[in-house]
Design an enzyme around this catalytic site. Structure first.
Site, PDB file in Angstrom:
ATOM      1  N   GLU A  69       0.796  -1.205   0.172  1.00  0.00           N
ATOM      2  CA  GLU A  69       0.001   0.025   0.152  1.00  0.00           C
ATOM      3  C   GLU A  69       1.035   1.168   0.013  1.00  0.00           C
ATOM      4  O   GLU A  69       0.239   2.313   0.177  1.00  0.00           O
ATOM      5  CB  GLU A  69      -1.036   0.024   1.173  1.00  0.00           C
ATOM      6  CG  GLU A  69      -0.446   0.041   2.566  1.00  0.00           C
ATOM      7  CD  GLU A  69      -1.443   0.094   3.721  1.00  0.00           C
ATOM      8  OE1 GLU A  69      -1.718  -1.177   4.347  1.00  0.00           O
ATOM      9  OE2 GLU A  69      -1.836   1.356   3.934  1.00  0.00           O
ATOM     10  N   HIS A 108      -3.558  -9.877  12.321  1.00  0.00           N
ATOM     11  CA  HIS A 108      -2.617  -8.662  11.822  1.00  0.00           C
ATOM     12  C   HIS A 108      -2.388  -7.758  13.029  1.00  0.00           C
ATOM     13  O   HIS A 108      -3.128  -7.470  14.051  1.00  0.00           O
ATOM     14  CB  HIS A 108      -3.797  -7.842  10.909  1.00  0.00           C
ATOM     15  CG  HIS A 108      -3.219  -6.715  10.263  1.00  0.00           C
ATOM     16  ND1 HIS A 108      -1.734  -6.451   9.822  1.00  0.00           N
ATOM     17  CD2 HIS A 108      -3.503  -5.440  10.307  1.00  0.00           C
ATOM     18  CE1 HIS A 108      -1.622  -5.144   9.646  1.00  0.00           C
ATOM     19  NE2 HIS A 108      -2.521  -4.481  10.074  1.00  0.00           N
ATOM     20  N   CYS A 121      -3.738  -3.142   4.068  1.00  0.00           N
ATOM     21  CA  CYS A 121      -2.623  -4.264   4.816  1.00  0.00           C
ATOM     22  C   CYS A 121      -3.122  -5.539   4.030  1.00  0.00           C
ATOM     23  O   CYS A 121      -2.458  -6.601   4.635  1.00  0.00           O
ATOM     24  CB  CYS A 121      -2.551  -4.183   6.199  1.00  0.00           C
ATOM     25  SG  CYS A 121      -2.348  -2.523   6.679  1.00  0.00           S
TER      26      CYS A 121
HETATM   27  N1  CAA Z   1       1.204   2.960  30.574  1.00  0.00           N
HETATM   28  C1  CAA Z   1       0.597   1.600  29.919  1.00  0.00           C
HETATM   29  N2  CAA Z   1      -0.155   1.920  28.965  1.00  0.00           N
HETATM   30  C2  CAA Z   1      -0.777   3.044  28.547  1.00  0.00           C
HETATM   31  C3  CAA Z   1      -0.167   4.151  29.090  1.00  0.00           C
HETATM   32  C4  CAA Z   1       0.996   3.957  30.128  1.00  0.00           C
HETATM   33  N3  CAA Z   1       1.588   5.163  30.816  1.00  0.00           N
HETATM   34  N4  CAA Z   1      -0.612   5.244  28.558  1.00  0.00           N
HETATM   35  C5  CAA Z   1      -1.576   4.791  27.652  1.00  0.00           C
HETATM   36  N5  CAA Z   1      -1.588   3.366  27.677  1.00  0.00           N
HETATM   37  C6  CAA Z   1      -2.390   2.438  26.889  1.00  0.00           C
HETATM   38  C7  CAA Z   1      -3.894   3.021  26.855  1.00  0.00           C
HETATM   39  O1  CAA Z   1      -4.542   2.537  27.868  1.00  0.00           O
HETATM   40  C8  CAA Z   1      -4.247   2.146  25.552  1.00  0.00           C
HETATM   41  O2  CAA Z   1      -4.524   0.754  25.924  1.00  0.00           O
HETATM   42  P1  CAA Z   1      -5.924   0.244  25.590  1.00  0.00           P
HETATM   43  O3  CAA Z   1      -6.022   0.442  24.020  1.00  0.00           O
HETATM   44  O4  CAA Z   1      -5.706  -1.145  25.845  1.00  0.00           O
HETATM   45  O5  CAA Z   1      -6.889   0.815  26.164  1.00  0.00           O
HETATM   46  C9  CAA Z   1      -2.834   2.173  24.834  1.00  0.00           C
HETATM   47  O6  CAA Z   1      -1.710   2.522  25.787  1.00  0.00           O
HETATM   48  C10 CAA Z   1      -2.987   3.545  23.532  1.00  0.00           C
HETATM   49  O7  CAA Z   1      -3.432   4.415  24.346  1.00  0.00           O
HETATM   50  P2  CAA Z   1      -4.410   5.702  23.613  1.00  0.00           P
HETATM   51  O8  CAA Z   1      -5.648   4.769  23.216  1.00  0.00           O
HETATM   52  O9  CAA Z   1      -4.337   6.814  24.379  1.00  0.00           O
HETATM   53  O10 CAA Z   1      -3.427   5.903  22.235  1.00  0.00           O
HETATM   54  P3  CAA Z   1      -3.478   6.961  21.041  1.00  0.00           P
HETATM   55  O11 CAA Z   1      -4.934   7.442  20.815  1.00  0.00           O
HETATM   56  O12 CAA Z   1      -2.697   8.006  21.346  1.00  0.00           O
HETATM   57  O13 CAA Z   1      -3.129   5.890  20.001  1.00  0.00           O
HETATM   58  C11 CAA Z   1      -3.865   4.370  18.132  1.00  0.00           C
HETATM   59  C12 CAA Z   1      -3.473   4.801  19.453  1.00  0.00           C
HETATM   60  C13 CAA Z   1      -5.239   5.083  17.855  1.00  0.00           C
HETATM   61  C14 CAA Z   1      -3.824   3.034  17.830  1.00  0.00           C
HETATM   62  C15 CAA Z   1      -2.667   5.050  17.231  1.00  0.00           C
HETATM   63  O14 CAA Z   1      -1.412   4.733  17.407  1.00  0.00           O
HETATM   64  C16 CAA Z   1      -3.042   5.108  15.850  1.00  0.00           C
HETATM   65  O15 CAA Z   1      -3.954   5.870  15.071  1.00  0.00           O
HETATM   66  N6  CAA Z   1      -2.509   4.012  15.193  1.00  0.00           N
HETATM   67  C17 CAA Z   1      -2.600   3.756  13.621  1.00  0.00           C
HETATM   68  C18 CAA Z   1      -3.854   3.040  13.399  1.00  0.00           C
HETATM   69  C19 CAA Z   1      -4.049   1.570  13.688  1.00  0.00           C
HETATM   70  O16 CAA Z   1      -2.780   1.038  13.854  1.00  0.00           O
HETATM   71  N7  CAA Z   1      -5.141   1.019  13.726  1.00  0.00           N
HETATM   72  C20 CAA Z   1      -5.225  -0.199  14.112  1.00  0.00           C
HETATM   73  C21 CAA Z   1      -6.406  -0.926  13.548  1.00  0.00           C
HETATM   74  S1  CAA Z   1      -6.292  -0.511  11.544  1.00  0.00           S
HETATM   75  C22 CAA Z   1      -5.248  -1.523  10.941  1.00  0.00           C
HETATM   76  O17 CAA Z   1      -4.975  -2.563  11.670  1.00  0.00           O
HETATM   77  C23 CAA Z   1      -4.726  -1.309   9.694  1.00  0.00           C
HETATM   78  C24 CAA Z   1      -3.166  -0.957   9.730  1.00  0.00           C
HETATM   79  O18 CAA Z   1      -2.481  -1.447   9.651  1.00  0.00           O
HETATM   80  C25 CAA Z   1      -3.053   0.448   9.960  1.00  0.00           C
END
Ligand code: CAA
Length: 386
Positions: A81, A235, A113
Site C-alpha cells: 500500500e 494482523h 494491509c
Molecule cells: N502505560 C501503559 N499503557 C498506557 C499508558 C501508560 N503510561 N498510557 C496509555 N496506555 C495505553 C492505553 O490505555 C491504551 O491501551 P488500550 O488500547 O488497551 O486501552 C494504549 O496505551 C494506547 O493509548 P491511547 O488509546 O491513548 O493511544 P492513542 O489514541 O494516542 O493512539 C492508536 C493509539 C489510535 C492505535 C494510534 O497509535 C493510531 O492511530 N495508530 C494507527 C492506526 C492503527 O494502527 N489502527 C489499528 C487498526 S487498523 C489496521 O490494523 C490497519 C493498519 O495496519 C493501519
C-alpha cells in the site's frame, strides 16, 4: 489425489536503520510505557535514503531465489500500500533485479494491509491448476504517519517473500476461508499524500468488527470450530492489537482462548513496527521461529486491510517445517540495524519526502544490503544490485 498447496518457503527483510520508541517517547514527553505496554512496541525500522519497498522486496525474495532458483516461478505478486508508481508494478523492478524468467507475469495488488492475503489465495489457486508452477508472493511496505501524530509510534517497514508451491515444506493452506468487506473511512492515503490519514479509534473498532464478521463467514462456510485451531496470527499494526483481537474472538465464540496461543507471533513486529501488508506474515515468521511444537498444528490467520477487507483462513504446518525456519538469521538482521536518534530519523523522513519525479537526483547507496534505490533519471526510478 489432490496435492497439498501452500507455503514452501518464507523469507523476511527490513531496513538498515532502527529507532527506539523510548527515544521518541522522551523527545515527545510521553511515558515510554504507553508504547512498550499500551501498544506493545519497542522499536521501529526506519528506511535509509536508498531503501524503499522495491529494495526491501528484493532483499526478502533474493533469499528464496538463492535457495530454490527461479525456473518454476511463472507469476510474481507484489502486495503493497506504499507503492512507488501509480502505473508500473513495483514487482517489475523486482523481476529484473532478481533475474526472474522473462516468461513470468508480474502484478501489484492493493487493499491496505490485506492484499498479500488475496495474493496468497490467488497464488494457491494458480498452483492448484498447474502444480508444476510456483508463485512468488511478496508483501512489502513502509508505514508513514504524520510526525507528532498518535500513530507515529506505530510506523515501521519490512517485506516478507513467500514461495507458494505444491507439496509445501512449511504449511498447507486449507480451503475454507471467511471474508468480509465494508466501505469505511478508518485509514486511507489519498494520491497526493505520503502519509496515511487515520481515525485511530475507528480503525481499532473496524478491525475488530471485520474480524468477527470474517470469522462468522468462515464458520458459515464450513470452517472448523475455534477449539480446533492450535495457534493464531492476527494482523499486527501494533502487537497489542493482536491481544485485543484474540480477546474479542474469545468473547465472540464464547470459548476461553488461551492468551499464549498468540505469544510466539509478536517477537518480530514488536521490533519492526507496522509493515502493513507484510505484518501478518512477519507474525507467521515469528511464530514458526519461536515455537518448536507446530508440526501438524492448525494456525488461524486473520488478515485486515483498512477501508476495509478482512479474511480469516487457516494453515496446517508441515512436519519438516523446522528445517525451513531461520530465527537466528532474522534476529541477527534485527540486531544489525543501525540506531538513529529522533533528529536523524526526522532528517531521513524529510530527505525522503523531498524526492520528486520531476527532478533528476542521484542517491548514494548506504544501506548494508545488496539492493539500492539510486535516484531518479528523466522521471524514472533507478535501482542497482551490488
Ligand atoms: N502505560 C501503559 N499503557 C498506557 C499508558 C501508560 N503510561 N498510557 C496509555 N496506555 C495505553 C492505553 O490505555 C491504551 O491501551 P488500550 O488500547 O488497551 O486501552 C494504549 O496505551 C494506547 O493509548 P491511547 O488509546 O491513548 O493511544 P492513542 O489514541 O494516542 O493512539 C492508536 C493509539 C489510535 C492505535 C494510534 O497509535 C493510531 O492511530 N495508530 C494507527 C492506526 C492503527 O494502527 N489502527 C489499528 C487498526 S487498523 C489496521 O490494523 C490497519 C493498519 O495496519 C493501519
Amino acid at each position: 489425489m489432490t496435492r497439498p498447496i501452500g507455503i514452501h518457503d518464507l523469507a523476511v527483510a527490513t531496513t538498515g536503520y532502527v529507532l527506539a520508541l523510548d527515544d521518541i517517547a522522551a523527545a515527545a514527553g510521553v511515558d515510554p510505557a504507553k508504547y512498550r505496554i499500551g501498544l506493545g512496541q519497542e522499536q521501529m525500522s526506519v528506511p535509509g535514503p536508498d531503501e524503499d519497498i522495491v529494495t526491501l522486496a528484493c532483499a526478502a525474495a533474493a533469499q528464496i531465489i538463492g535457495r530454490h532458483g527461479a525456473d518454476r516461478i511463472r507469476t510474481l505478486f507484489l502486495a503493497t500500500e506504499s507503492g512507488v508508481d501509480q502505473s508500473k508494478s513495483a514487482g517489475v523492478f523486482v523481476h529484473r533485479l532478481l533475474g526472474l524468467p522473462d516468461a513470468c507475469r508480474v502484478v501489484e495488488l492493493k487493499q491496505a494491509c490485506y492484499s498479500a492475503t488475496a495474493a496468497l489465495q490467488a497464488a494457491a489457486d494458480m498452483v492448484a491448476r498447474r502444480p508444476d508452477e510456483q508463485v512468488l508472493v511478496i508483501a512489502s511496505d513502509i508505514a508513514r504517519y504524520d510526525i507528532g501524530s498518535p500513530a507515529e509510534a506505530t510506523q515501521g517497514a519490512g517485506a516478507v517473500a513467500i514461495l507458494v508451491a505444491a507439496d509445501p515444506s512449511i504449511a498447507r493452506l486449507e480451503d475454507r476461508v471467511g471474508v468480509f468487506t465494508s466501505d469505511v473511512d478508518d485509514f486511507w492515503r489519498p494520491n497526493d499524500r505520503l502519509t496515511a490519514l487515520v481515525d485511530g479509534k475507528a480503525s481499532v473498532s473496524a478491525y475488530l468488527d471485520g474480524m468477527t464478521r470474517a470469522w462468522d463467514d468462515y464458520r458459515a462456510r464450513g470452517g472448523v470450530p475455534v477449539t480446533q485451531i492450535d495457534r493464531f496470527c492476527h494482523h499486527q499494526p501494533f502487537t497489542k492489537m493482536a491481544e485485543k483481537a484474540h480477546r474479542r474472538l474469545s468473547e465472540h465464540t464464547g470459548v476461553a482462548l488461551d492468551p499464549t496461543l498468540i505469544t510466539g507471533s509478536a517477537a518480530y513486529n514488536r521490533r519492526i513496527g507496522n509493515s502493513y501488508t507484510a505484518s501478518l506474515y512477519f507474525a507467521l515468521a515469528s511464530l514458526l521461529d519461536h515455537d518448536d511444537e507446530l508440526a501438524g498444528r492448525r494456525i488461524g490467520m486473520f488478515s485486515y486491510g483498512s477501508g476495509s477487507v478482512s479474511e480469516f483462513f487457516t494453515l496446517v504446518v508441515s512436519d519438516g517445517y523446522r528445517a525451513r525456519t531461520r530465527g537466528e538469521s532474522t534476529r541477527g538482521m534485527l540486531a544489525a540495524r543501525r540506531p538513529v536518534d529522533p533528529p536523524r530519523y526526522r532528517a531521513l523522513r524529510a530527505a525522503g519526502a523531498s524526492v520528486r519525479s520531476d527532478l533528476d537526483v542521484s542517491i548514494a547507496p548506504e544501506s548494508p544490503g545488496s539492493f539500492h534505490f539510486i535516484g531518479i533519471t528523466a522521471g524514472a526510478r533507478q535501482y542497482t544490485r551490488r
